[in-house]
Scaffold this motif. Sequence first.
Motif, PDB file in Angstrom:
ATOM      1  N   UNK A 111      29.079  74.324  56.901  1.00 55.18           N
ATOM      2  CA  UNK A 111      30.275  75.015  57.378  1.00 55.18           C
ATOM      3  C   UNK A 111      30.384  76.386  56.728  1.00 55.18           C
ATOM      4  N   UNK A 112      31.208  77.217  57.301  1.00 62.50           N
ATOM      5  CA  UNK A 112      31.431  78.549  56.744  1.00 62.50           C
ATOM      6  C   UNK A 112      32.050  78.472  55.362  1.00 62.50           C
ATOM      7  N   UNK A 165      34.279  74.306  48.574  1.00 62.48           N
ATOM      8  CA  UNK A 165      33.796  72.999  48.992  1.00 62.48           C
ATOM      9  C   UNK A 165      34.908  72.093  49.521  1.00 62.48           C
ATOM     10  N   UNK A 166      36.151  72.506  49.376  1.00 69.06           N
ATOM     11  CA  UNK A 166      37.264  71.763  49.963  1.00 69.06           C
ATOM     12  C   UNK A 166      37.837  72.447  51.183  1.00 69.06           C
ATOM     13  N   UNK A 167      37.287  73.605  51.538  1.00 72.98           N
ATOM     14  CA  UNK A 167      37.773  74.410  52.671  1.00 72.98           C
ATOM     15  C   UNK A 167      39.284  74.657  52.539  1.00 72.98           C
ATOM     16  N   UNK A 168      39.700  75.030  51.333  1.00 71.14           N
ATOM     17  CA  UNK A 168      41.113  75.207  51.028  1.00 71.14           C
ATOM     18  C   UNK A 168      41.574  76.624  51.345  1.00 71.14           C
ATOM     19  N   UNK A 169      42.819  76.746  51.732  1.00 72.48           N
ATOM     20  CA  UNK A 169      43.430  78.054  51.908  1.00 72.48           C
ATOM     21  C   UNK A 169      44.181  78.440  50.642  1.00 72.48           C
ATOM     22  N   UNK A 170      44.237  79.746  50.387  1.00 77.38           N
ATOM     23  CA  UNK A 170      44.941  80.228  49.210  1.00 77.38           C
ATOM     24  C   UNK A 170      46.424  79.862  49.301  1.00 77.38           C
ATOM     25  N   UNK A 229      32.756  67.617  55.018  1.00 78.21           N
ATOM     26  CA  UNK A 229      31.694  68.610  55.029  1.00 78.21           C
ATOM     27  C   UNK A 229      30.314  68.031  55.331  1.00 78.21           C
ATOM     28  N   UNK A 230      30.185  66.690  55.223  1.00 83.77           N
ATOM     29  CA  UNK A 230      28.887  66.074  55.462  1.00 83.77           C
ATOM     30  C   UNK A 230      27.938  66.191  54.287  1.00 83.77           C
ATOM     31  N   UNK A 231      28.447  66.582  53.127  1.00 81.99           N
ATOM     32  CA  UNK A 231      27.642  66.700  51.909  1.00 81.99           C
ATOM     33  C   UNK A 231      28.432  66.130  50.739  1.00 81.99           C
ATOM     34  N   UNK A 232      27.701  65.741  49.690  1.00 82.70           N
ATOM     35  CA  UNK A 232      28.323  65.250  48.463  1.00 82.70           C
ATOM     36  C   UNK A 232      28.088  66.240  47.324  1.00 82.70           C
ATOM     37  N   UNK A 233      29.044  66.370  46.417  1.00 74.10           N
ATOM     38  CA  UNK A 233      28.795  67.160  45.204  1.00 74.10           C
ATOM     39  C   UNK A 233      27.969  66.334  44.229  1.00 74.10           C
TER      40      UNK A 233
END
Length: 254
Positions: free
Chosen positions: A56-57, A64-69, A229-233
């Motif tokens: 993802x973008x 990695x959480x696709x969080x907004x400010x 996200x389809x991925x793991x940390x």
Amino acid sequence: MLKRACLFLIAFLAATVSLSAQVLDPPEREDWCRHAERYLVRSNGQPFSCTTARFSRCLRMNNYGCLKQPGREPYSGTTFMTRRGARDSAGHAIFDHPKWSIVAMMNVYRRYAEQLGARSALQIAEIYSPWCDTLGSLPRKSDGAGNIWRPSCRGSAQASGSFVCRKPPPGQAPSARQCQACNCPSLVAAQMTRGTSFGPQEPLDLFDGNERPTELLLKVIANKMLQEQGVRPTPSLLEEAASSYRVQRWWQRS
């Protein structure tokens, strides 16, 4: 004349600082690939590769959480290009290092518990991915059969029609078609607690008595990333984030 020129320069610099808080699309940290290949694992257990994996973008922003400010105070570790907190045009944070995005996720979970009273995975998921919204927050979203679903979060005008995103009646599970077009927090919550001893509706101890993240919180975050996200940390990234964690209660700022 000199005074007017000085005033113009001050105004110009102020505008420049304000504009620098927003990064033009598509935003991308130069170091994102190096971090992703070091700290991410694909859903099949294989190492992440920037050249072959789908991503993802938000991964390109070390987010990695696709969080907004947050509106009141930027997340820690978002000093890229601005002191006020870097973000893209949609408001997503751009992190200096992906560990800070994990730290931010920890504080988001803290906010859900302290401000909104969310204790279980289902309660958290219902805030993060509300039943009333479509996947991707689109005005319309089709399911596998071609039925058009509409959100009900933002007014009844959008909730007209036969297929509306909303929470099922008590005791009923959402249909498979609904979950193809709408948020289904029950499925998200089940993924969040996968591999733990807790069920989706059980209270979770995500922080200890010293306000430090627990091992359970790290598992929940890893599961949530895989679901979204389809991925793991990797464990090393989670450890770095836990070591760097500081409480940040931006929702209490005036």
